[in-house]
Motif scaffolding. Structure first.
Motif, PDB file in Angstrom:
ATOM      1  N   LEU A   2       1.473   2.538  -3.635  1.00 38.19           N
ATOM      2  CA  LEU A   2       0.362   2.694  -4.582  1.00 38.19           C
ATOM      3  C   LEU A   2       0.524   3.908  -5.490  1.00 38.19           C
ATOM      4  N   LYS A   3       0.934   5.046  -4.939  1.00 34.29           N
ATOM      5  CA  LYS A   3       1.058   6.228  -5.803  1.00 34.29           C
ATOM      6  C   LYS A   3       2.157   6.024  -6.848  1.00 34.29           C
ATOM      7  N   TYR A   4       3.167   5.229  -6.524  1.00 30.92           N
ATOM      8  CA  TYR A   4       4.221   4.937  -7.488  1.00 30.92           C
ATOM      9  C   TYR A   4       3.737   3.919  -8.519  1.00 30.92           C
ATOM     10  N   ARG A   9       0.825  -1.217   0.000  1.00 32.42           N
ATOM     11  CA  ARG A   9       0.000   0.000   0.000  1.00 32.42           C
ATOM     12  C   ARG A   9       0.857   1.265   0.000  1.00 32.42           C
ATOM     13  N   HIS A  44       0.943   3.756  -9.910  1.00 36.41           N
ATOM     14  CA  HIS A  44       0.237   4.470 -10.970  1.00 36.41           C
ATOM     15  C   HIS A  44       1.204   5.126 -11.958  1.00 36.41           C
ATOM     16  N   GLN A  45       2.460   5.240 -11.576  1.00 39.57           N
ATOM     17  CA  GLN A  45       3.493   5.809 -12.453  1.00 39.57           C
ATOM     18  C   GLN A  45       4.378   4.726 -13.070  1.00 39.57           C
TER      19      GLN A  45
END
Length: 131
Positions: free
Chosen positions: A21-23, A18, A25-26
């Motif tokens: 997660l923001k990574y 978790r 998406h990249q």
């Protein structure tokens, strides 16, 4: 006390922590061939050089006979160096990361231009003869 199990999320059929997660998406900016079998650990998500930046770094040493990537991690820079140089020596102290880097180099078809070494760069470097 509560459980200290690592929390996972499933995206695209793959488990990721978790905290990354923001990574996730990249992921295609990190590895354009991510869906072809790229492997990373949680730390790799934070530390891998985005592919476009790694390609720019590699362009600066284009045509070199040998490039040493002393802290190869999961192989972002290593792969790009291998596309522009004759040979790359990729070193990392973590054997799992070296395994990921070797796998990822295979995904990009450059594994035959790279020697992967598990070890501490600071201990190994004095034995190298390079510019």
């Amino acid at each position: 006390m509560g459980s200290k199990k690592r929390k996972l999320a499933i995206h695209g059929g793959r488990k990721v922590g978790r905290c990354v997660l923001k990574y996730y998406h990249q992921r295609y900016s990190l590895f354009s061939r991510y869906d072809e079998g790229i492997e990373m650990d949680d730390e790799g998500w934070f530390s891998v050089t985005p592919e476009a930046i790694a390609a720019t770094h590699a362009e600066r040493v284009s045509g070199s006979a040998v490039v040493v990537d002393g802290f190869c991690g999961v192989g972002g820079n290593t792969i790009q160096f291998a596309t522009k140089c004759s040979h790359v020596v990729a070193i990392d102290v973590d054997p799992r990361k070296v395994g990921f880097a070797a796998n990822n180099a295979k995904v990009y078809g450059v594994e035959d231009r790279i020697d992967f070494v598990v070890g501490d760069f600071f201990e190994i470097a004095p034995s190298f003869k390079f510019d």
